[in-house]
Design a protein around this motif. Structure first.
Motif, short mmCIF file in Angstrom:
data_model
loop_
_atom_site.label_atom_id
_atom_site.label_comp_id
_atom_site.label_asym_id
_atom_site.label_seq_id
_atom_site.Cartn_x
_atom_site.Cartn_y
_atom_site.Cartn_z
N VAL A 234 -4.06 -1.93 8.31
CA VAL A 234 -4.35 -0.88 9.29
C VAL A 234 -3.49 0.36 9.08
O VAL A 234 -3.49 1.27 9.91
N GLY A 235 -2.74 0.40 7.98
CA GLY A 235 -1.92 1.58 7.69
C GLY A 235 -0.70 1.71 8.56
O GLY A 235 -0.21 2.82 8.79
N PHE A 236 -0.16 0.59 9.03
CA PHE A 236 1.00 0.62 9.93
C PHE A 236 2.30 0.63 9.15
O PHE A 236 2.46 -0.12 8.19
N ILE A 237 3.22 1.48 9.58
CA ILE A 237 4.56 1.54 9.00
C ILE A 237 5.56 1.21 10.10
O ILE A 237 5.71 1.95 11.07
N HIS A 238 6.26 0.08 9.94
CA HIS A 238 7.22 -0.33 10.97
C HIS A 238 8.38 0.64 11.07
O HIS A 238 8.82 0.99 12.17
N ASP A 265 -0.98 7.30 1.62
CA ASP A 265 0.13 7.60 0.72
C ASP A 265 1.08 6.40 0.74
O ASP A 265 1.78 6.17 1.72
N PRO A 266 1.09 5.60 -0.33
CA PRO A 266 1.93 4.40 -0.33
C PRO A 266 3.42 4.69 -0.23
O PRO A 266 4.20 3.80 0.12
N ASP A 267 3.83 5.91 -0.53
CA ASP A 267 5.25 6.27 -0.46
C ASP A 267 5.63 6.91 0.87
O ASP A 267 6.76 7.36 1.04
N LYS A 268 4.73 6.91 1.82
CA LYS A 268 4.96 7.65 3.07
C LYS A 268 6.07 7.02 3.90
O LYS A 268 6.14 5.80 4.09
N GLY A 282 4.50 1.40 1.29
CA GLY A 282 4.24 0.50 0.16
C GLY A 282 5.36 -0.45 -0.14
O GLY A 282 5.16 -1.41 -0.91
N ASN A 283 6.55 -0.23 0.43
CA ASN A 283 7.69 -1.12 0.18
C ASN A 283 7.75 -2.31 1.14
O ASN A 283 8.57 -3.21 0.96
N GLN A 284 6.90 -2.30 2.16
CA GLN A 284 7.02 -3.31 3.21
C GLN A 284 6.87 -4.75 2.71
O GLN A 284 7.62 -5.63 3.15
N PRO A 285 5.96 -5.03 1.78
CA PRO A 285 5.89 -6.41 1.28
C PRO A 285 7.18 -6.87 0.61
O PRO A 285 7.64 -7.99 0.84
N ALA A 357 -5.49 8.23 -2.34
CA ALA A 357 -4.18 8.88 -2.44
C ALA A 357 -4.29 10.21 -3.16
O ALA A 357 -3.68 11.21 -2.74
N GLU A 358 -5.06 10.25 -4.22
CA GLU A 358 -5.18 11.47 -5.02
C GLU A 358 -6.02 12.54 -4.32
O GLU A 358 -5.88 13.73 -4.63
#
Length: 472
Positions: A234-238, A265-268, A282-285, A357-358
């Motif tokens: 779902v595009g969630f960033i903790h 954006d995986p680096d967001k 993108g680092n969450q896993p 992303a692009e």
């Protein structure tokens, strides 16, 4: 008192080494902002009137059966270990056995200083309270394991941050507040007896049937792997995946500088304190795996000889990345309407995300538009989508019911960052209508009503939120 909460407290019986008894600090003029009546009914709570609800959920009145306390825990914060953190602005009132048979904590956040507060005031201001209420209830509606929000109360007091801000208290409901950091607290002190007690309690409460240390580790791993994959879907960033913010129950907990992706954006990074991008989307896993390794390290300290299980424990931790990936792929298959499994599915999903992303495609709206065939409108160069669409359509030939699967897997509404900021800004002026409206829409995030289409819109230039804050 008309308000009745059927407390049945178990954590308090572990003994004073696990907590400090602490009553919440009363506030000057509590006013009820919102009360989650449906959640209260599930918990078996008999509500009183708005005044009584405000008094109890601000901490001015301790209800019968409550045994208020502040829990002890440690934690890695951005990779640096702090041996003593604890509930610095939260009080666990107690637990209830809900109508679904599950035991749940009821906790006040922002209820004043505790022995663990260090230099803090133990209070919360209105903005983070509203944010957590909105986002946690939205996550529940998405079907993602999460703590819940029972009530929000304004305090009539000013909280000092960079300036003066209105105070508030959130009532949080959780499967428990046992964290990776809870185990680290006792491991750091070499308290094997407490670790054994805590392990037995955790197994009994969350994972009946788990076989000792390795069984608990495996169960926590599986829950966390599923949770992280769900976040990604779902595009969630903790925003602050410290080990003290990692619940062993597998629930999302501690909504501080959390946010949702607009453009993919995986680096967001949104969190204002995450200067190095440690907790980027993108680092969450990989961070979840790191956290599990810290849990394993703490957990095995209770054994006479930790080396006896080291090989098994290492294998359990090393298996986590593949578990996250498998669940991630299952969820993203469904997001593009796939139920059957083909070897090229990972490439198909990854190619779509790369093109998104692009081409600055909105994460939520792109997936939501797939069933209608309008997803190409989300791309700065629609031809990028067209090229992917050829492969996708061919893959769909072997599927049936794809439209139903996609509509059930892709929320139309998320708690967009700029909408939350609008809600907070209005609330600071005394207007809670936007807050109530956003909660209403997010309670049914897969359903679309014409009058709510504005809440699907990504931020316009000048509306984008670039940083979110912890609120402590």
């Amino acid at each position: 008192m008309a308000l009745q909460i059927p407390f049945d407290n178990s954590f308090v019986r572990l003994g004073p080494g696990f907590y400090q008894r602490q009553a919440p600090e009363p506030v000057r003029a509590p006013e009820l902002i919102v009360f989650n009546a449906m959640l209260a009914e599930m918990l078996g709570i008999t509500p009183g009137d708005a005044r009584e609800l405000a008094e109890v959920f601000a901490g001015n009145t301790v209800p019968e059966g409550a045994e208020p306390l502040a829990q002890a825990y440690a934690g890695h914060q951005f990779g640096t270990f702090n041996p003593q953190l604890g509930d610095g602005r939260a009080i666990l009132l107690g637990e209830v056995l809900a109508k679904d048979g599950m035991r749940r904590d009821i906790q006040l956040k922002g209820s004043g200083r505790t022995v663990f507060s260090r230099q803090g005031d133990g209070r919360a201001w209105l903005g983070p309270v509203l944010r957590e209420y909105i986002v946690s209830e939205a996550m529940y509606a998405f079907g993602i394991p999460t703590t819940r929000a029972l009530a929000a109360v304004s305090t009539g007091e000013t909280v000092r941050r960079e300036g003066g801000l209105p105070g508030a208290v959130l009532t949080r409901v959780a499967a428990s507040h046992l964290r990776v950091g809870t185990f680290q607290f006792f491991a750091a002190r070499g308290d094997r007896s407490a670790l054994k007690t805590l392990t037995s309690y955790a197994i009994e409460r969350h994972f009946p049937g788990a076989d000792g240390v390795t069984g608990l580790l495996r169960a926590v791993r599986d829950k966390q792997a599923a949770l992280i994959a769900a976040w990604m879907s779902v595009g969630f960033i903790h925003g602050v995946m410290n080990t003290d913010n990692c619940a062993i129950s597998g629930e999302t907990i501690d909504y501080g500088p959390c946010a949702f992706l607009d453009n993919y954006d995986p680096d967001k990074v949104f969190s204002s304190i995450d200067h190095m991008g440690r907790y980027a989307f993108g680092n969450q896993p990989s961070i979840a795996v790191w956290n599990l390794a810290q849990f394993a390290t703490a957990l095995i300290q209770q054994l006479e000889d930790p080396n006896e299980v080291l090989e098994e424990v290492t294998a359990i931790v090393h298996a986590m990345p593949s578990l996250i990936e498998a669940e991630w792929l299952r969820l993203f298959r469904r997001k593009i309407g796939l139920v059957t499994v083909e070897s090229e599915d990972m490439d198909l999903v990854s190619d779509l995300l790369q093109q998104m992303a692009e081409n600055q495609a909105d994460f939520t709206n792109t997936f939501a538009a797939l069933p209608s065939g309008k997803a190409r409108n989300q791309f700065t160069d629609p031809r990028a989508f067209d090229a992917w669409n050829v492969k996708w359509q061919k893959r769909l030939e072997s599927e049936s019911g794809s439209q139903i699967v996609m509509r059930a897997s892709n929320p139309l509404f998320i708690p967009r960052n700029h909408r939350i900021e609008e809600v907070i800004a209005a609330a600071l002026e005394g207007d809670f209508n936007p807050f109530h409206r956003l909660n209403r829409v997010l309670s049914k995030p897969f359903e679309q009503e014409a009058q709510d289409l504005d809440l699907q819109r990504p931020p316009a230039p000048g509306e984008a939120v670039e940083a979110t804050f912890c609120g402590t």
